[in-house]
Design a protein around this motif. Structure first.
Motif, short mmCIF file in Angstrom:
data_model
loop_
_atom_site.label_atom_id
_atom_site.label_comp_id
_atom_site.label_asym_id
_atom_site.label_seq_id
_atom_site.Cartn_x
_atom_site.Cartn_y
_atom_site.Cartn_z
N ASN A 113 0.96 -1.21 -0.20
CA ASN A 113 0.20 0.07 0.02
C ASN A 113 0.94 1.19 0.03
O ASN A 113 0.41 2.27 -0.68
CB ASN A 113 -1.08 -0.06 1.39
CG ASN A 113 -2.24 -0.89 1.10
OD1 ASN A 113 -2.48 -1.44 -0.23
ND2 ASN A 113 -2.58 -1.20 2.12
N MET A 114 2.03 1.27 0.58
CA MET A 114 3.05 2.22 0.76
C MET A 114 3.44 2.79 -0.75
O MET A 114 3.40 3.97 -1.02
CB MET A 114 4.06 2.02 1.81
CG MET A 114 5.13 3.22 1.88
SD MET A 114 6.47 2.96 2.83
CE MET A 114 7.08 1.18 2.34
N VAL A 115 3.96 1.56 -1.36
CA VAL A 115 4.19 1.73 -2.72
C VAL A 115 3.29 2.18 -3.64
O VAL A 115 3.48 2.90 -4.46
CB VAL A 115 4.98 0.43 -3.26
CG1 VAL A 115 5.17 0.44 -4.53
CG2 VAL A 115 6.15 0.12 -2.28
N ARG A 116 1.91 1.70 -3.57
CA ARG A 116 0.87 2.06 -4.32
C ARG A 116 0.75 3.68 -4.23
O ARG A 116 0.33 4.18 -5.33
CB ARG A 116 -0.40 1.24 -3.93
CG ARG A 116 -0.33 -0.10 -4.67
CD ARG A 116 -1.58 -0.79 -4.16
NE ARG A 116 -1.42 -2.25 -4.71
CZ ARG A 116 -1.49 -3.19 -3.85
NH1 ARG A 116 -1.59 -2.94 -2.45
NH2 ARG A 116 -1.51 -4.43 -4.23
N GLN A 117 0.82 4.00 -3.03
CA GLN A 117 0.42 5.53 -2.96
C GLN A 117 1.49 6.27 -3.52
O GLN A 117 0.89 7.36 -3.94
CB GLN A 117 0.58 5.81 -1.34
CG GLN A 117 -0.56 5.21 -0.48
CD GLN A 117 -0.46 5.48 0.88
OE1 GLN A 117 0.48 5.82 1.46
NE2 GLN A 117 -1.72 5.15 1.74
N VAL A 118 2.35 6.15 -3.89
CA VAL A 118 3.74 7.04 -4.48
C VAL A 118 3.65 6.73 -5.89
O VAL A 118 4.49 7.26 -6.71
CB VAL A 118 4.78 7.12 -3.86
CG1 VAL A 118 4.68 7.68 -2.23
CG2 VAL A 118 5.61 5.67 -3.63
N SER A 119 3.39 5.44 -6.34
CA SER A 119 3.49 5.08 -7.52
C SER A 119 2.72 5.64 -8.66
O SER A 119 1.43 6.25 -8.46
CB SER A 119 2.97 3.48 -7.60
OG SER A 119 3.19 2.93 -9.05
N SER A 120 3.26 6.05 -9.74
CA SER A 120 2.53 6.45 -11.01
C SER A 120 1.75 5.45 -11.82
O SER A 120 1.04 6.04 -12.88
CB SER A 120 3.42 7.24 -11.97
OG SER A 120 4.42 6.56 -12.44
N ILE A 121 1.96 4.31 -11.64
CA ILE A 121 1.27 2.98 -12.33
C ILE A 121 0.23 2.71 -11.49
O ILE A 121 0.29 2.70 -10.16
CB ILE A 121 2.25 2.11 -12.73
CG1 ILE A 121 3.03 1.43 -11.43
CG2 ILE A 121 3.22 2.32 -13.72
CD1 ILE A 121 3.69 0.20 -11.85
N LYS A 122 -0.69 2.04 -11.98
CA LYS A 122 -2.03 1.63 -11.30
C LYS A 122 -1.91 0.01 -11.10
O LYS A 122 -1.71 -0.60 -12.20
CB LYS A 122 -3.36 1.91 -11.81
CG LYS A 122 -3.44 3.46 -11.91
CD LYS A 122 -3.47 4.14 -10.66
CE LYS A 122 -3.27 5.61 -10.51
NZ LYS A 122 -2.55 6.07 -9.38
N PHE A 123 -1.93 -0.47 -9.99
CA PHE A 123 -1.73 -1.87 -9.84
C PHE A 123 -2.67 -2.61 -8.70
O PHE A 123 -2.96 -1.74 -7.88
CB PHE A 123 -0.47 -2.50 -9.62
CG PHE A 123 0.64 -1.85 -8.88
CD1 PHE A 123 0.70 -2.42 -7.60
CD2 PHE A 123 1.14 -0.86 -9.03
CE1 PHE A 123 1.53 -2.03 -6.53
CE2 PHE A 123 1.96 -0.28 -8.09
CZ PHE A 123 2.20 -0.70 -6.85
#
Length: 78
Positions: free
Chosen positions: A68-78
């Motif tokens: 979730n931490m990585v998803r919050q700053v990611s520019s890709i959606k996964f």
């Protein structure tokens, strides 16, 4: 611009080519998002770790909190 890829050997001994989608530094830890080149929807997140000789290792992130931490700053959606 060409896509950056890495090749790995899976548990069955088959070569699998992964596209590097994104790399982020979060809280002093480097994360990389990759997906098989033939299935870009199957995104996997890895931590980059180094041993005492500076050999690089990829460790798959399985913790939901860390994902979730990585998803919050990611520019890709996964």
């Amino acid at each position: 611009m060409s896509e950056k890829t890495m090749k790995f050997t899976d548990a069955a001994g088959n070569k699998v080519e992964y596209a590097i989608l994104e790399q982020k530094l979060i809280n002093k830890t480097e994360y990389v998002a990759m997906a098989p080149v033939n299935d870009k929807s199957a995104v996997e997140i890895f931590k980059i770790a180094f041993d005492k000789n500076w050999n690089e290792t990829l460790i798959q992130v399985e913790s939901e909190n860390e994902l979730n931490m990585v998803r919050q700053v990611s520019s890709i959606k996964f």
